[in-house]
Design a protein around this motif. Structure first.
Motif: not given
Ligand code: SAM
Length: 265
Positions: A20-31
């Motif tokens: 779950i954490e690994r999936i979330a960290t693949l998002t970028k800070p922006t947008p």
């Protein structure tokens, strides 16, 4: 609408915190805003809320929404009872665009949902998506590889996609029968016009339905040998070996041969 059956909705919930954490960290800070499709019991929603001030979630199963609301009460989470297969995208996303998407998509509708978003680089920059591994293979397939079909051509038209990591059935409850893979899909403006792409996809979908045949046989009655040769393509080739530019070129030659040849208008 009555409560749809859980099996139909592909409700395999993530329980492995590392995944779950690994999936979330693949998002970028922006947008700085994310659309989550199918939050389910909210396994991924929590890590997304830690990263983003704006999290909008679409969940088709109304029965899951009250507990999701209770779990994240006091946060900025907005949940909509909605079917991502037909929710109109502009009214939903255009006012605050662009968005990222994070989704563990149900196998039954995952491809169709992804295909809806692929052409929308105006609304969405990045899609972090978990799908059945076999679907991700088809998404990232190259022309020489097996499984190179319409999904890979659409991806080539609209996005760069990379495989992030595989997820075994043990990461879910209940366990699915298939393996899953997380992919990162970055949308970009297409290099070809919508008209060129429409004509290319039309020919490709016809030819790829007969993928074991050589081009002249696979493309009958839409394309003749002469047009294949004029496009610079090898008549001995199979449809799965053509890349997007090949299909665009072939559709252009066919289109220029006169409207009686194919229904490409
Ligand atoms: N994100 C959660 C997780 O990872 O544990 C749930 C993932 S589960 C594989 C898929 C979720 O998508 C379910 O909650 C299901 O109800 C929802 N879903 C299925 N079809 C949908 C659709 N067409 N639109 C929105 N949500 C859908």
């Amino acid at each position: 609408m009555g409560r749809p059956k859980r099996r139909q909705l592909g409700q395999h919930f993530l329980v492995d915190q590392r995944v779950i954490e690994r999936i979330a960290t693949l998002t970028k800070p922006t947008p700085p805003r994310v659309l989550e499709i199918g939050p389910g019991r909210g396994a991924l929603t929590g890590p997304l809320l830690e990263r983003f001030d704006r999290v909008l979630a679409l969940e088709v199963d109304v029965g899951l929404i009250p507990s999701l609301q209770a779990k994240y009460i006091g946060t900025t989470l907005e949940i909509r009872s909605s079917d991502a297969l037909n929710e109109p995208l502009d009214p939903l996303l255009a006012a605050e665009k662009p968005w990222q998407i994070a989704a563990n998509l149900p196998y039954s509708v995952g491809t169709a949902i992804l295909r809806r978003f692929l052409p929308r680089h105006d609304l969405v920059t990045r899609i972090v998506v978990m799908l059945q591994s076999e679907v991700v293979d088809r998404l990232v397939a190259e022309p020489s590889g097996s499984g190179h079909g319409l999904l890979a051509l659409e991806r080539a038209a609209y996005a760069e996609a990379t495989v992030a990591f595989d997820v075994p059935p043990d990461a879910f409850r209940p366990r699915p029968k298939v393996h899953s893979t997380v992919a990162v899909v970055d949308l970009r403006p297409p290099k070809f016009s919508e008209k060129e792409l429409k004509a290319a996809f039309y020919l490709a979908s016809h030819g790829l339905n007969r993928a074991r045949k050589t081009l002249p046989n696979a493309l009958k009655p839409l394309v003749d040998l002469n047009q294949i040769e004029r496009s610079g393509l090898d008549p001995g080739a199979r449809p799965g070996t053509l890349d997007l530019a090949d299909w665009v070129r072939l559709a252009e030659v066919v289109g220029n041969s006169g409207p009686q040849q194919v229904g490409l208008s």
